[in-house]
Structures are given as structure tokens and as C-alpha cells.
Design a protein around this motif. Structure first.
Motif, PDB file in Angstrom:
ATOM      1  N   ILE A 235       0.882  -1.005  -0.005  1.00 51.93           N
ATOM      2  CA  ILE A 235      -0.166  -0.091  -0.123  1.00 51.93           C
ATOM      3  C   ILE A 235       0.855   1.263   0.096  1.00 51.93           C
ATOM      4  O   ILE A 235       1.571   1.563   1.061  1.00 51.93           O
ATOM      5  CB  ILE A 235      -0.907  -0.152   1.222  1.00 51.93           C
ATOM      6  N   PRO A 236       0.911   1.891  -1.209  1.00 49.31           N
ATOM      7  CA  PRO A 236       1.691   3.167  -1.180  1.00 49.31           C
ATOM      8  C   PRO A 236       0.926   4.289  -0.446  1.00 49.31           C
ATOM      9  O   PRO A 236      -0.584   4.348  -0.760  1.00 49.31           O
ATOM     10  CB  PRO A 236       1.795   3.654  -2.685  1.00 49.31           C
ATOM     11  N   ASP A 268       6.114   0.674   7.186  1.00 48.60           N
ATOM     12  CA  ASP A 268       7.580   1.110   6.768  1.00 48.60           C
ATOM     13  C   ASP A 268       7.830   2.338   6.364  1.00 48.60           C
ATOM     14  O   ASP A 268       8.061   2.862   5.434  1.00 48.60           O
ATOM     15  CB  ASP A 268       7.954  -0.146   5.566  1.00 48.60           C
ATOM     16  N   SER A 269       8.039   3.349   7.406  1.00 41.56           N
ATOM     17  CA  SER A 269       7.951   4.663   6.836  1.00 41.56           C
ATOM     18  C   SER A 269       8.316   5.475   8.439  1.00 41.56           C
ATOM     19  O   SER A 269       7.480   5.516   9.152  1.00 41.56           O
ATOM     20  CB  SER A 269       6.786   5.357   6.467  1.00 41.56           C
ATOM     21  N   ALA A 325       2.076 -10.522   4.133  1.00 42.92           N
ATOM     22  CA  ALA A 325       2.469  -9.300   4.799  1.00 42.92           C
ATOM     23  C   ALA A 325       1.674  -8.096   4.001  1.00 42.92           C
ATOM     24  O   ALA A 325       1.444  -8.066   2.911  1.00 42.92           O
ATOM     25  CB  ALA A 325       3.836  -9.094   4.561  1.00 42.92           C
ATOM     26  N   ILE A 326       1.143  -7.254   4.883  1.00 39.32           N
ATOM     27  CA  ILE A 326       0.436  -5.917   4.498  1.00 39.32           C
ATOM     28  C   ILE A 326       1.368  -4.865   4.804  1.00 39.32           C
ATOM     29  O   ILE A 326       1.699  -4.450   5.877  1.00 39.32           O
ATOM     30  CB  ILE A 326      -0.760  -5.759   5.190  1.00 39.32           C
ATOM     31  N   ILE A 327       2.162  -4.265   3.769  1.00 39.09           N
ATOM     32  CA  ILE A 327       3.016  -3.101   3.803  1.00 39.09           C
ATOM     33  C   ILE A 327       2.684  -1.850   3.400  1.00 39.09           C
ATOM     34  O   ILE A 327       2.260  -1.678   2.263  1.00 39.09           O
ATOM     35  CB  ILE A 327       4.444  -3.683   2.849  1.00 39.09           C
ATOM     36  N   MET A 328       2.593  -0.900   4.369  1.00 46.30           N
ATOM     37  CA  MET A 328       2.455   0.228   4.106  1.00 46.30           C
ATOM     38  C   MET A 328       3.848   1.249   4.175  1.00 46.30           C
ATOM     39  O   MET A 328       4.565   1.163   5.017  1.00 46.30           O
ATOM     40  CB  MET A 328       1.556   1.073   5.110  1.00 46.30           C
ATOM     41  N   ALA A 329       3.944   1.942   2.909  1.00 46.85           N
ATOM     42  CA  ALA A 329       5.119   2.670   2.792  1.00 46.85           C
ATOM     43  C   ALA A 329       5.098   3.694   1.854  1.00 46.85           C
ATOM     44  O   ALA A 329       4.194   3.765   1.092  1.00 46.85           O
ATOM     45  CB  ALA A 329       6.467   1.883   2.130  1.00 46.85           C
ATOM     46  N   GLY A 330       6.053   4.876   2.066  1.00 42.82           N
ATOM     47  CA  GLY A 330       5.903   5.954   1.080  1.00 42.82           C
ATOM     48  C   GLY A 330       7.111   5.912   0.047  1.00 42.82           C
ATOM     49  O   GLY A 330       7.946   5.093   0.097  1.00 42.82           O
TER      50      GLY A 330
END
Ligand code: ZN
Length: 450
Positions: A235-236, A268-269, A325-330
Motif C-alpha cells: 500500500i503506497p 515501513d516509514s 504481509a500488508i506493507i505500508m510505505a511512502g
């Protein structure tokens, strides 16, 4: 579009926001040009909220001589610090990339950062009084400003400035960015009872949003099917507001068994982690239900299976996870940042999913994927797009046309509306719905005698 309005009144010069132009590279260069006014002559900067297009040129203003007072709500002060230091860091990095020994700046090779981290810290010293919602702040005898909750991001405000003229009071209201009603974390916008003149944003003056409930269902379904296929979910996300809203939705999904129990969530930010901390410290500004959960010790931004990845090594370790994995990052538009690594590791896998939850400007990697590109270029490699791609539109932080009109309709005593902060078609469409009021659409640099 950068927001910046100068109001001159009773010999005081008041700036409402000092935003940065955002968008294409040409606009980026516009940020460096001189202000249309003398920074040293400004007495106050009133900030509506912490987005860069509203506060991003503050370090430049201070660097060029501003010595007045910056006034903002307590959450905005904290978020601005985070946002400006991050922006300065990115500009320093960008400048380093363009610079190399033996090449002089005036040869057009290197590029000086617009401002440095030191400049960002220096401007933070200009922050003076904090503004609480609906409590007037005195600017001069007979001149005051009142902040009202704009419901756009944490701490966001519309600002009314009132001046005594004999025995009557004249007022002008700056909307700032107006939020979308019915979102889970924030209270809906609170329009002040009255104002003589309104300067209002019109970003989505020409469209209506999808319902939030339908968007959440779509989001859960996309996550569940990717995890069931044995893939990851990428997820950006923008670090401020959107990341916290998604955390809230994920928390609810876990609590209500709408998400696979084995799924692990990774934020992840570093910036989003810090912003989440600011939300947690200022929970009294949130929607009453979210605030109640905080008071009862149940942090609605912290699902049980959430992990923070602050260090680069923690982020790199995520590349070894192939499923669940549910990965949120910018960054949200995938123009830089850690998200590009996660795309590189997941975009080519048909079992993974990429979920876009925010705006993507033309020309960005996010836009290319949303528009159905068969491959995108990342780190000099062509990566095929085989994962599923979802674009979920209901998470907007901006009011749509119906909500803008409702906000405007809630303000009494006002005969003139200035529409700002959008593209011309959106403004024109909104103006058509404001029949019976005088409507102005000022151009950049235009002045009005109020
Ligand atoms: Zn904004």
C-alpha cells in the motif's frame, strides 16, 4: 498549488499559510523565486494545517527575513516540524544527487537545496502562541483570529480574522482545506457561524466522492484475496493522515475478523511512524469515538499484528517475506522512498496486490500502474506488472462538491466568496452552484480591497 494569502489590516501584515508549489519540476523551481512581499514586513503567519502546500515555504520566509510570530493549533505545530524537517532532508538529498565535484552551480549542473534542515529548525523558533479551536487569539487591539476545526487532517483549521470598525465588526474567513465528512478519525468540519467574506478552497468543486463504507469493503476484499493467494499486499501511502486512516481501518478489520488472522501489518516509514505518535499524543482532537478508544487504553491506530520498520535494515528484511504481509510505505505516488523496493519485489508476482488509496499525479510511477502499464521502470530495471492493482477512491481528505456547498451554506452574513486552491474547471463548476452570492476567482498575485 501552494496556498499563501496576505491580509493587510490595521497596519498589520498577516500571512495565511506559506505553502509550496507542488507538482511538476517547473513548479518546483518556482518555489525558489522571491516572495511578492517583503518577508521582514510580515507580522504574523497563521497556518491552517501541516501539508507542504500550506506550510512548505516557511523556512524560506524565515531565511529571507521574517521575524514575526507563527500561530497554529498544537497538533499542527508538531506535524509542521516533522513535515518541514523531512522536506528539507529530501531537498538536501536531491541537491547532492545533482551535485558533483568540479561542477559549479551557476553552470546549471548542481542545484542548491531550496532550504536545509538547519533552515527548517530555524523557522520553528518563530512559532509563538498555540491556537485552540474557537478561542480568539489577539493580533492587535481590535484585531483577532479564531481557528475552527476544518476536519481535513489532524489540527487543521479554517481561520476567521475579525476587525473592529467603530461599533461594528468586519470579518474574513479563510477555509484552509476542508475535510470530508463521515471519516472515522476526524471530526467533521465546523464552519463558523458568520463571516463577511469567505476565501475557500475548491479542490473537488467539480466531483462527488464514493461512499467511505463501500471503499472499506473493497479494501478488505482486496487484502483477503491477496493473502489467500499466498501474496503480499503493498500500500503506497502518504505519511500524514492517510497512513493513520489506513491503520484505523486495519485495526477495525482485525477486531471484527474481516482480515486474515495470520496477516502481519508493517508500517515501513519513519515519518508515518512519527506522525502516528503525534496523533496518539493529540487524541483529544480526534473524532469522539476514536478519542474514547484512546481514553479506554485501546489505541485504534495500533492493530495487534502491527510492526514498525524504522531502520533501513528492518525495511530490507521485509523483502524476504513472500506472503501474508500488508506493507505500508511512502512515497504515496511512488516517486521515491521505500515503497519502490516493495514494488520491485511484489509487482511482478501475480499472487500479490498493490492497493492505491490516494491521489496520484500524472507522470508518476503510481499513475502509470493505475493506468494499466504492463511494466514500470524501477532502479533501472523494467518490472512487469502482474500483481492485482486496486485503486480505492473513498479515502479523500478533501470535501467534495456537495460538502463544499454545505460548508459554505453554514456561514451566515456572507456576500462574497473567493474561490482558490484548485484548477479552473473545478472552480467554475463550484461557482455555478453558488448562485446568489458574489463569486471571485483570483489569479496568482492578484490583490483585492476588502
Ligand atoms: Zn491539505
Amino acid at each position: 498549488m501552494g496556498s499563501c494569502h496576505l491580509l493587510e489590516c490595521l497596519n498589520r501584515r498577516i500571512l495565511i499559510d506559506c505553502g509550496m508549489f507542488q507538482g511538476s519540476r517547473e513548479l518546483a523551481e518556482e518555489n525558489g523565486v522571491a516572495f511578492d512581499f517583503e518577508p521582514a514586513a510580515i507580522d504574523y503567519v497563521l497556518l491552517t494545517h501541516a501539508h507542504l502546500d500550506h506550510c512548505g515555504r516557511l523556512p524560506l520566509l524565515a531565511k529571507r527575513g521574517f521575524r514575526g510570530e507563527v500561530i497554529a493549533t498544537p497538533p499542527t505545530r508538531e506535524l509542521v516540524r516533522l513535515v518541514l524537517v523531512d522536506a528539507a532532508h529530501l531537498q538536501e538529498e536531491e541537491a547532492r544527487r545533482h551535485d558533483y565535484p568540479g561542477r559549479r552551480r551557476d553552470e546549471g549542473g548542481g542545484r542548491a537545496p531550496l532550504y536545509t534542515i538547519l533552515d527548517a529548525f530555524n523557522c520553528l523558533d518563530r512559532f509563538g502562541r498555540a491556537a485552540e479551536y474557537e478561542q480568539p487569539v489577539a493580533l492587535a487591539p481590535g484585531l483577532r483570529a479564531t481557528f475552527f476545526d476544518a476536519g481535513h487532517i489532524l489540527g487543521s483549521a479554517s481561520i476567521r480574522i475579525e476587525v473592529n470598525e467603530g461599533d461594528r465588526v468586519r470579518s474574513v474567513l479563510f477555509s484552509g482545506d476542508i475535510g470530508n465528512t463521515g471519516r472515522p478519525l476526524l471530526r467533521p468540519p465546523a464552519p463558523p457561524a458568520r463571516a463577511d467574506l469567505v476565501v475557500m478552497e475548491s479542490t473537488y468543486g467539480d466531483r462527488l466522492h464514493r461512499s467511505f463504507g463501500a471503499s472499506i469493503e473493497e479494501f478488505y476484499a482486496a487484502v483477503c484475496s491477496a493473502v489467500a493467494r499466498g501474496g503480499n499486499v503493498v500500500i503506497p501511502t502518504f505519511a500524514l493522515e492517510r497512513a493513520q486512516e489506513i491503520l484505523y481501518v486495519l485495526h477495525q478489520g482485525v477486531e471484527r475478523s474481516r482480515l486474515p488472522p495470520a496477516a502481519q501489518i508493517f508500517l515501513d516509514s519513519p515519518m508515518a511512524i512519527s506522525a502516528t505518535g503525534i496523533f496518539e499524543r493529540h487524541s483529544e482532537y480526534l473524532d469522539p469515538e476514536a478519542a474514547r478508544m484512546f481514553r479506554q487504553g485501546d489505541d485504534p491506530l495500533h492493530p495487534a499484528n502491527l510492526h514498525f520498520a524504522r531502520e533501513a535494515a528492518d525495511s530490507i528484511a521485509l523483502n524476504r517475506i513472500t506472503g501474508g504481509a500488508i506493507i505500508m510505505a511512502g512515497s504515496g505516488m511512488c516517486t521515491g522512498g521505500r515503497i519502490r523496493h516493495h514494488l520491485r519485489h511484489n509487482l511482478w508476482r501475480k499472487e500479490s496486490a498493490v492497493i492505491f488509496v490516494g491521489f496520484a499525479a500524472a507522470g508518476t510511477v503510481a499513475r502509470q500502474i493505475i493506468d494499466g502499464a504492463e511494466h514500470v521502470r524501477l532502479f533501472g530495471e523494467e518490472i512487469p506488472v502482474r500483481s492485482t492493482v486496486h485503486t480505492i477512491n473513498g479515502f479523500s481528505a478533501h470535501a467534495d462538491q456537495r460538502e463544499l456547498l454545505a460548508w459554505r451554506g453554514g456561514i451566515g452574513g456572507c456576500d462574497t466568496t473567493f474561490l482558490v486552491h484548485s484548477e479552473e474547471p473545478a472552480m467554475r463548476q463550484l461557482a455555478e452552484h453558488l448562485q446568489g452570492y458574489r463569486v471571485e476567482m483570483p489569479r496568482l498575485g492578484e490583490a483585492f480591497d476588502l
